[in-house]
Write an enzyme that holds these catalytic residues in place. Structure first.
Site, short mmCIF file in Angstrom:
data_model
loop_
_atom_site.label_atom_id
_atom_site.label_comp_id
_atom_site.label_asym_id
_atom_site.label_seq_id
_atom_site.Cartn_x
_atom_site.Cartn_y
_atom_site.Cartn_z
N LYS A 62 0.85 -1.19 0.00
CA LYS A 62 0.00 0.00 0.00
C LYS A 62 0.89 1.24 0.00
O LYS A 62 1.77 1.38 0.85
CB LYS A 62 -0.91 0.03 1.24
CG LYS A 62 -1.90 1.20 1.17
CD LYS A 62 -2.64 1.39 2.46
CE LYS A 62 -1.89 2.29 3.39
NZ LYS A 62 -2.52 3.53 3.75
N THR A 85 -10.45 6.57 11.09
CA THR A 85 -10.27 6.13 12.47
C THR A 85 -9.75 7.28 13.36
O THR A 85 -9.81 7.20 14.57
CB THR A 85 -9.27 4.95 12.55
OG1 THR A 85 -8.16 5.25 11.72
CG2 THR A 85 -9.90 3.67 12.10
#
Ligand code: C5P
Length: 251
Positions: free
Chosen positions: A45, A136
């Site tokens: 990623k 988050t």
């Protein structure tokens, strides 16, 4: 994704994949780490930090190592601009690309259409789009101050439904919301989960974390793990340990 054989099952038989978050802006460092890890993880990623510093050439450098790439750009703008951004990154052929679910249905639809059109035009596999639900980093108080009058879990459920209804390929959520997202989308969507911390490792700034096994058992199709791998003395050994842990699902 292959459902298991039991009727009305919400469980998935495919093994949960491991994507390593290479969060660093220096291309040498990232490339060296990616080469070391290439036999122990399922993909890499790369996010805004790396992309803004190194651009498409930097992305290609890691892509050339040969593992699937998750380009975490978290796109969020008017539909036309997001669609054009999708077109701009399409030649890099990432396997996954993120948009914010809160960009709304028209934005997501425009992004999905762009992935189809670019795949046809370039003759490459279609980029799979993942929608980020609620970051988050946002607390319940943040949601109130933003005018979102529901709990984090309700907001995640609503955004998941919105994105799923227009054909998103998958969602990104914290370990705490995997079951909610899975309940909303059934077995046919991917769920990517950051905030993973193996037993005994440092939490760093992750507040809503889970172990690899917990997240896999709750229904994550891929785990996104950064510092527990990249900061380890032996990164590939650390990645292999996580792979072993998620290779045997108990459900
Ligand atoms: O180092 P760590 O394992 O905490 O890295 C998690 C990765 O997942 C980072 O790249 C972080 O930006 C990303 N992420 C996250 N929480 C989200 C979405 C992405 O931690 N809600």
């Amino acid at each position: 994704m292959k459902p298991n054989n039991s009727k009305n099952s919400t469980k998935i038989d495919n093994p949960t994949l491991l994507y390593c978050a290479l969060d660093n802006k220096d291309p040498e460092t990232v490339e060296n780490l990616a080469i070391k890890l290439s036999g122990s993880v399922d993909g890499f990623k790369l996010g805004l930090e790396y992309f803004c510093h190194n651009g498409p050439a930097g992305i290609n450098r890691i892509k050339n190592i040969g593992l699937p790439l998750f380009l975490d750009l978290k796109l969020h703008d008017i539909p036309n601009t997001v669609a054009e951004a999708v077109r701009s990154v399409a030649p890099l052929s990432p396997k996954y690309l993120t948009v914010h679910a809160s960009g709304g249905t028209e934005m997501i639809k425009a992004a999905i259409s762009a992935t189809h059109e670019e795949a046809d035009r370039l003759g490459t596999p279609r980029i799979r789009l993942l929608a980020v639900t609620i970051l988050t980093s946002l607390s319940p108080l943040d949601l109130i101050s933003m005018g979102i009058g529901s709990t984090t879990k309700d907001a995640v459920a609503k955004l998941t439904t919105l994105a799923a209804e227009v054909g998103i390929d998958g969602l990104v959520c914290s370990p705490e919301e995997i079951s909610i997202v899975r309940k909303e989308v059934g077995i046919h969507k991917e769920i990517f989960v950051p905030g993973i911390r193996p037993e005994g490792s440092m939490k760093n700034d992750q507040k809503r974390s889970a172990t690899p096994r917990q997240a896999a058992n709750d229904g994550a199709t891929a785990l996104v793990v950064g510092r527990p791998i990249t900061g380890a003395v032996n990164p590939s050994q650390s990645a292999k340990k996580i792979k072993d842990e998620i290779g045997f699902k108990s459900f």
